[in-house]
Design an enzyme around this catalytic site. Structure first.
Site, PDB file in Angstrom:
ATOM      1  CG  HIS A  90      18.565 -13.753 -29.902  1.00 32.32           C
ATOM      2  ND1 HIS A  90      17.979 -12.822 -29.067  1.00 32.32           N
ATOM      3  CD2 HIS A  90      19.407 -13.053 -30.716  1.00 32.32           C
ATOM      4  CE1 HIS A  90      18.447 -11.615 -29.375  1.00 32.32           C
ATOM      5  NE2 HIS A  90      19.314 -11.722 -30.356  1.00 32.32           N
ATOM      6  CG  ASP A 113      15.978 -11.015 -25.820  1.00 32.42           C
ATOM      7  OD1 ASP A 113      14.932 -11.515 -25.356  1.00 32.42           O
ATOM      8  OD2 ASP A 113      16.854 -11.671 -26.413  1.00 32.42           O
ATOM      9  CG  HIS A 115      14.413 -14.044 -22.556  1.00 33.35           C
ATOM     10  ND1 HIS A 115      13.619 -13.954 -23.665  1.00 33.35           N
ATOM     11  CD2 HIS A 115      13.709 -14.721 -21.618  1.00 33.35           C
ATOM     12  CE1 HIS A 115      12.455 -14.555 -23.431  1.00 33.35           C
ATOM     13  NE2 HIS A 115      12.483 -15.026 -22.189  1.00 33.35           N
ATOM     14  CG  ASP A 117      18.998 -14.275 -25.170  1.00 38.11           C
ATOM     15  OD1 ASP A 117      18.222 -14.797 -24.352  1.00 38.11           O
ATOM     16  OD2 ASP A 117      18.640 -13.879 -26.300  1.00 38.11           O
ATOM     17  CG  HIS A 130      17.180 -19.839 -27.742  1.00 43.44           C
ATOM     18  ND1 HIS A 130      16.414 -19.250 -26.779  1.00 43.44           N
ATOM     19  CD2 HIS A 130      16.682 -21.084 -27.908  1.00 43.44           C
ATOM     20  CE1 HIS A 130      15.477 -20.093 -26.377  1.00 43.44           C
ATOM     21  NE2 HIS A 130      15.630 -21.226 -27.046  1.00 43.44           N
ATOM     22  CG  ASP A 221      14.148 -12.320 -28.670  1.00 45.31           C
ATOM     23  OD1 ASP A 221      12.982 -12.515 -29.071  1.00 45.31           O
ATOM     24  OD2 ASP A 221      14.789 -13.157 -27.994  1.00 45.31           O
ATOM     25  CG  ASP A 223      11.577 -12.728 -26.493  1.00 42.00           C
ATOM     26  OD1 ASP A 223      12.185 -11.710 -26.136  1.00 42.00           O
ATOM     27  OD2 ASP A 223      12.066 -13.880 -26.408  1.00 42.00           O
ATOM     28  CD  GLU A 266      14.240 -16.829 -30.213  1.00 43.27           C
ATOM     29  OE1 GLU A 266      13.348 -17.674 -30.509  1.00 43.27           O
ATOM     30  OE2 GLU A 266      15.319 -17.143 -29.696  1.00 43.27           O
TER      31      GLU A 266
HETATM   32  C1  DIR Z   1      16.460 -18.682 -20.072  1.00 43.59           C
HETATM   33  C2  DIR Z   1      15.383 -18.283 -21.032  1.00 43.59           C
HETATM   34  N1  DIR Z   1      17.105 -17.530 -19.516  1.00 43.59           N
HETATM   35  C3  DIR Z   1      17.506 -19.572 -20.771  1.00 43.59           C
HETATM   36  N2  DIR Z   1      15.944 -17.556 -22.072  1.00 43.59           N
HETATM   37  C4  DIR Z   1      15.411 -17.366 -23.291  1.00 43.59           C
HETATM   38  O1  DIR Z   1      17.091 -20.511 -21.443  1.00 43.59           O
HETATM   39  O2  DIR Z   1      18.688 -19.323 -20.641  1.00 43.59           O
HETATM   40  N3  DIR Z   1      16.035 -16.693 -24.158  1.00 43.59           N
HETATM   41  N4  DIR Z   1      14.244 -17.839 -23.626  1.00 43.59           N
HETATM   42  O3  DIR Z   1      15.654 -16.338 -25.353  1.00 43.59           O
HETATM   43 MN    MN Z   2      16.802 -13.534 -27.297  1.00 44.28          MN
HETATM   44 MN    MN Z   3      13.994 -13.420 -25.727  1.00 48.04          MN
HETATM   45 MN    MN Z   4      15.219 -17.175 -26.827  1.00 46.29          MN
END
Ligand code: DIR
Ligand code: MN
Ligand code: MN
Ligand code: MN
Length: 306
Positions: A90, A113, A115, A117, A130, A221, A223, A266
């Site tokens: 991402h 998402d 998350h 991000d 990401h 995303d 996910d 992703e």
């Molecule tokens: C977590 C996980 N907040 C980070 N984030 C992810 O790495 O900043 N984002 N997996 O895609």
């Molecule tokens: Mn993402």
């Molecule tokens: Mn994500």
């Molecule tokens: Mn990610």
């Protein structure tokens, strides 16, 4: 079912290489009568000695890749197409949003998402870019972004009020603080449960289009969807959107007539444990893209073409 002479224009990004979904997507679109212009893969040069800066990993490589990516999306938009970026992680949203905005100006961003991000390079617990993409393009966070090599080309181009999140369920404390501080509109899985996806989409559109209707950048995303459906992804989180909720989002975004660029990210076949897991993830990503370009579950017929 594509609602007119729209073009699917793709930039394949091979950060976490994705090959067979690309072929699948193109054959689906071509057989549906859609004009597809494949701009091909972006190939990035190796960056040697890309040592972490603080905790942040692959800074120089991701910075220069996104610069190329931004120019690429800018060119696609200049050609008058809808940009489709197939990723890849991402972090590509940095260049994709930047290039999109460089071409069309102010955007609405819908970020689907698990998350947010939105970590800054300083708040990131993992150092993964990401997990930080939005922080580089948001105007309100610019004073919090340190100078990083190969990132000096970036101009912040999105306002916090033009951003909506859907599907969040794994947000770091610092990210939560940022979201509250900036007053970002968030429909977490909690709101999806409470309101249902139909009201979430209604409220998303009301919120984004209350004043001017800006072109939409949809950053999707995979996910966001529940890992029981889309397990082949880097950071799966339980309790996600159903397949139906995921597709409904794309149908509604398409209906606005404002969709201008999509990231589908992703999707990572290498993370699938079995061929079924990979197939399920990839075919869901394809169905989401089809939804973005006008496929309806009620069916379509040729007079849908304008
Ligand atoms: C977590 C996980 N907040 C980070 N984030 C992810 O790495 O900043 N984002 N997996 O895609
Ligand atoms: Mn993402
Ligand atoms: Mn994500
Ligand atoms: Mn990610």
């Amino acid at each position: 079912w594509l609602g007119g002479p729209r073009y699917l224009t793709s930039w394949r990004w091979s950060w976490e290489s994705l090959t067979h979904p690309v072929c699948l997507t193109f054959s689906v679109f071509v057989s549906a009568g859609c004009a597809v212009k494949d701009y091909g893969n972006l190939v990035f040069e190796e960056v040697v000695d890309d040592e972490p800066i603080g905790r942040v990993k692959h800074v120089r490589a991701v910075g220069s890749a996104n610069q190329r990516l931004s120019e690429a999306v800018h060119a696609v938009k200049r050609d008058g197409h809808t940009s489709v970026m197939l990723g890849g992680d991402h972090s590509l949203a940095i260049g994709s949003i930047h290039g999109h905005s460089a071409a069309v100006g102010e955007l609405s961003v819908i970020w689907v998402d698990a998350h947010a991000d939105i970590n800054t390079p300083l708040t990131s617990p993992t150092g993964n870019i990401h997990g930080q993409s939005m922080s580089y393009v948001l105007r309100e966070l610019q004073s919090k972004i340190p100078v990083l090599p190969n990132f000096s080309w970036i101009r912040p181009c999105v306002s916090a009020k033009d951003l909506v999140y859907i599907g969040l369920r794994d947000v770091d404390p610092e990210e939560h603080y940022i979201l509250k501080l900036l007053g970002v509109k968030v429909f977490s899985m909690s709101e999806v449960d409470q309101l249902g996806i139909a009201r979430v989409m209604e409220e998303t559109c009301d919120y984004l289009f209350s004043k001017v209707k800006k072109p939409i950048h949809l950053s999707y995303d995979i996910d966001a969807i529940d890992p029981s459906v889309t397990p082949a992804t880097g950071t799966p989180v339980v309790g996600g959107l159903t397949y139906r909720e995921g597709v409904y989002i794309t149908e509604q975004v398409c209906q606005t007539g404002l969709l201008s660029a999509v990231d589908m990210v992703e999707v990572n076949p290498l993370r699938g444990q079995t061929e079924e897991e990979v197939q399920s993830t990839v075919s869901t990503a394809v169905d989401l893209l089809c939804g973005c370009f006008g496929r309806l579950r009620e069916g379509n017929h040729p007079s849908d073409y304008r």
